[in-house]
Design an enzyme around this catalytic site. Structure first.
Site, PDB file in Angstrom:
ATOM      1  CE1 TYR A  94     -34.450 -10.102  -4.010  1.00 51.45           C
ATOM      2  CE2 TYR A  94     -35.204  -8.283  -5.380  1.00 51.45           C
ATOM      3  CZ  TYR A  94     -35.269  -9.613  -5.022  1.00 51.45           C
ATOM      4  OH  TYR A  94     -36.139 -10.457  -5.661  1.00 51.45           O
TER       5      TYR A  94
ATOM      6  CD  GLU B  51     -42.161  -1.273   1.319  1.00 50.46           C
ATOM      7  OE1 GLU B  51     -42.790  -0.762   0.360  1.00 50.46           O
ATOM      8  OE2 GLU B  51     -40.960  -1.604   1.272  1.00 50.46           O
TER       9      GLU B  51
ATOM     10  N   GLY C  54     -39.402  -5.494  -4.661  1.00 50.37           N
ATOM     11  CA  GLY C  54     -39.492  -6.129  -5.962  1.00 50.37           C
ATOM     12  C   GLY C  54     -39.560  -7.640  -5.916  1.00 50.37           C
TER      13      GLY C  54
ATOM     14  CG  ASN D  23     -38.547 -10.739  -8.706  1.00 52.53           C
ATOM     15  OD1 ASN D  23     -38.971 -11.799  -8.252  1.00 52.53           O
ATOM     16  ND2 ASN D  23     -37.514 -10.108  -8.168  1.00 52.53           N
TER      17      ASN D  23
ATOM     18  CG  MET E 225     -35.905 -15.642 -14.199  1.00 54.20           C
ATOM     19  SD  MET E 225     -35.842 -15.343 -15.982  1.00 54.20           S
ATOM     20  CE  MET E 225     -34.443 -16.351 -16.449  1.00 54.20           C
TER      21      MET E 225
ATOM     22  CB  VAL F 195     -38.951   8.552   3.898  1.00 49.60           C
ATOM     23  CG1 VAL F 195     -37.954   9.684   4.124  1.00 49.60           C
ATOM     24  CG2 VAL F 195     -38.852   7.525   5.026  1.00 49.60           C
TER      25      VAL F 195
ATOM     26  CD  GLU G  13     -37.539 -13.702 -17.865  1.00 52.49           C
ATOM     27  OE1 GLU G  13     -38.780 -13.712 -17.697  1.00 52.49           O
ATOM     28  OE2 GLU G  13     -36.775 -12.907 -17.268  1.00 52.49           O
TER      29      GLU G  13
ATOM     30  CG  HIS H  49     -34.675  -5.995 -14.920  1.00 50.73           C
ATOM     31  ND1 HIS H  49     -34.273  -6.808 -15.969  1.00 50.73           N
ATOM     32  CD2 HIS H  49     -35.510  -6.747 -14.159  1.00 50.73           C
ATOM     33  CE1 HIS H  49     -34.839  -7.999 -15.850  1.00 50.73           C
ATOM     34  NE2 HIS H  49     -35.601  -7.988 -14.764  1.00 50.73           N
TER      35      HIS H  49
ATOM     36  N   GLY I 202     -30.462  -0.838  -5.795  1.00 45.99           N
ATOM     37  CA  GLY I 202     -30.145  -0.834  -7.210  1.00 45.99           C
ATOM     38  C   GLY I 202     -29.766   0.523  -7.769  1.00 45.99           C
TER      39      GLY I 202
ATOM     40  CG  ASN J  18     -33.370 -11.721 -15.050  1.00 41.25           C
ATOM     41  OD1 ASN J  18     -32.738 -12.266 -15.958  1.00 41.25           O
ATOM     42  ND2 ASN J  18     -34.672 -11.614 -15.069  1.00 41.25           N
TER      43      ASN J  18
ATOM     44  CG  PHE K  23     -33.208 -10.591  -7.654  1.00 36.59           C
ATOM     45  CD1 PHE K  23     -32.755 -11.473  -6.692  1.00 36.59           C
ATOM     46  CD2 PHE K  23     -34.060 -11.073  -8.635  1.00 36.59           C
ATOM     47  CE1 PHE K  23     -33.127 -12.810  -6.714  1.00 36.59           C
ATOM     48  CE2 PHE K  23     -34.428 -12.406  -8.672  1.00 36.59           C
ATOM     49  CZ  PHE K  23     -33.960 -13.279  -7.699  1.00 36.59           C
TER      50      PHE K  23
END
Length: 547
Positions: free
Chosen positions: A65, A85, A159, A163, A166, A294, A403, A488, A516, A526, A528
């Site tokens: 994100y 990535e 993520g 996920n 939500m 990396v 949830e 999370h 995060g 949640n 994100f």
């Protein structure tokens, strides 16, 4: 550094006004990108392999994100960005014609470099359900460390690939405890709306919900919550709800209704590949190198940073080690990935200027899971959508938001299943272990007890009211609570401590954290959307001031 010197490095200046104006195109296009199409038809096209010796204006480590927000906004500001990535691109179907494996039938695509699955529910009806799988760079990492299993997405999109989508904005009154150094008025008036638009957030049609067979489990959850006096709320999600209704009507291939969630979703979910990353690569200024990890970042002699990167094969083996130079580096490898890398780089002397806050403030967002065994007159449905759409809010009174989660086994279970987010106060620290050459986390499983106690404020009351009991066959033999995991992970490079109030790392200009890791352990819901909104806030300030 002035605009002219930056342009000489391929970075163009941008004013705050121009930046804000330029974001408007995303808010329409990203929310629509990939609408109801197969995952492989909407994945980012600009995958590229960075060459050893390359010099890039900006390197973004990770494609989750925060990294996706940074890449898009920098590209819109005229900056060329290369993203690396560790996971795969996830843009080629397997022999079954699907990108991702089904939740009930994990295979080589499901796990990151494991030879046996490590499912959150380890048992069902008293029997172990994990199985052997080939070692492969699969989409879900179950990383065991410090008394906890941390589930993380591996692949372009991070993520967002694994996920439930939500997309919850914290209640305004809770925000001060989430990010105390951030202006809440700005977040709720500007950055949360911008993030929700960019992510394509929507809510289930409440009329359709009332009769949809696939949400019978949620309606049972609502009935039990309300009968015990708890607020029941519909929760926004990034799933394509129109596609969901078509799935139920049988007019499109099933995705959520085929139980796809844990190991990726092939059709309906608007992962980052279909939103921020699609918009970023469409600028022509963003390239992505999958299967690149990396291992080092250090100041370069001529300015900027020397970055060492291992290129991996699908067995996780290093095929070549590359050295590139970046004028600026954004750490966006997720809470665990970013924290571990920074702790290693500080301890080994690569980035000695990092301060003593690096590695601190890590939390699990208070995650704990449980199931309840309902009576025969409360069936939850054999067909269950894997995408949750509702929750039970007891945050103010009991420190828990639960949830109402699916249990998409394909059979009637008479079970209600929940993932709770709680106000757990415990925070762990990452530290360098010189003897093993690895980073350790000092989380203790016993620290989950406050989460259990807070979740019990909901479920003890429901069980007493309904005359029901907890399931004891989901997490081991006679074990009620899933207290061994988190979905999370948050913290480890906390905003305004390890960094300044916008994610700039202390001691090394041109290095930023934008994921995060900035959030100190808990978001009350949640996380994100909060990670995305904070990234929107921070990158706007960085572009305006640093570029």
């Amino acid at each position: 550094m002035n605009d002219d010197s930056l342009r000489g490095k391929g970075i163009s200046g941008v004013s705050r006004r121009r930046f804000i104006t330029g974001t408007g195109s995303l808010l329409g296009s990203a929310a629509l990108a990939g609408h109801g199409v197969p995952a492989h038809a909407a994945t980012t096209a600009a995958t590229a392999v960075i060459g050893s010796g390359a010099h890039v204006p900006v390197l973004v480590i990770g494609t989750g994100y925060g990294g996706s927000v940074a890449a898009l906004r920098l590209a819109q500001a005229g900056v060329d960005v290369h993203m690396v990535e560790m996971g795969m691109a996830w843009n080629s179907p397997g022999s079954d014609g699907k990108i991702f494996a089904n939740t009930t039938s994990p295979d080589y695509r499901s796990y990151w470099l494991r030879t046996r699955t490590k499912q959150p529910l380890s048992n069902f009806l008293g029997f172990p359900i994990d199985k052997d799988v080939p070692r492969y760079t699969g989409v879900l990492d179950a990383e065991e460390m410090g008394g906890i299993i941390v589930y993380q997405g591996r692949g372009v999109g991070g993520g967002s690939l694994v996920n439930g989508g939500m997309a919850v904005t914290p209640r305004r009154e809770n925000f001060g405890a989430v990010l105390p150094s951030v202006d809440a008025d700005e977040m709720y008036s500007v950055y949360y709306p911008r993030a929700n638009a960019g992510l394509g957030v929507g809510t289930v049609n409440p009329t359709w919900f009332e009769t949809a067979a696939c949400y019978q489990y949620a309606r049972v959850g609502r009935k039990h919550a309300q009968r015990s006096g708890f607020p029941f709320v519909f929760v926004p999600d990034v799933y394509d709800w129109a596609y969901m209704e078509q799935e139920a009507a049988g007019t499109v291939p099933r995705s959520a209704l085929a139980g796809e969630i844990l190991y990726g979703n092939n059709y309906g979910k608007k992962s980052l590949q279909k939103t921020y990353l699609a918009s970023a690569t469409a600028t022509g200024r963003v390239a992505i190198s999958p299967l690149h990890k990396v291992t080092s970042v250090a100041p370069a002699t001529g300015g900027g940073y020397t970055v060492v990167i291992d290129q991996l094969d699908t067995g996780g083996n290093t095929t070549v080690t590359k050295t590139v130079t970046a004028d600026r580096v954004f750490f966006a490898a997720g809470s665990v990935g970013t924290s571990k890398l920074l702790v290693k780089l500080k301890a080994t002397g690569a980035l000695p200027g990092l301060n003593g806050e690096v590695g601190k403030g890590w939390g699990d967002n208070g995650n704990v899971m449980c199931g309840r065994a309902n009576h025969l007159w409360d069936p939850t449905g054999a067909l269950q959508s894997s995408i949750p759409c509702s929750g039970i809010d007891n945050w103010a009174a009991g420190g828990a938001f639960a949830e109402v989660a699916p249990l998409p086994t394909g059979i009637e279970t008479y079970a209600s299943f929940y993932l709770s987010i709680t106000k757990n106060p415990h925070r762990a620290r990452f530290s360098w272990n010189a003897a093993t050459g690895k980073v350790d986390l000092d989380w203790q499983t016993a620290w989950k007890q406050p989460s259990i106690d807070m979740a019990k404020t909901i479920f003890d009351k429901i069980n007493a009211k309904e005359g029901t009991i907890y399931r004891t066959d989901l997490f081991g033999a006679y074990k009620i609570w899933g207290d061994h995991l988190t979905y999370h992970p948050l913290g480890g490079a906390v905003l305004d401590k390890a960094t300044d109030n916008y994610g700039r790392l202390h001691g090394h200009p041109g290095l930023y954290v934008i994921d995060g890791a900035l959030v100190p352990g808990n978001t009350s819901v949640n996380p994100f959307v909060t990670i995305t909104a904070l990234a929107e806030r921070n990158i706007e300030a960085i572009i305006a001031a640093d570029l």
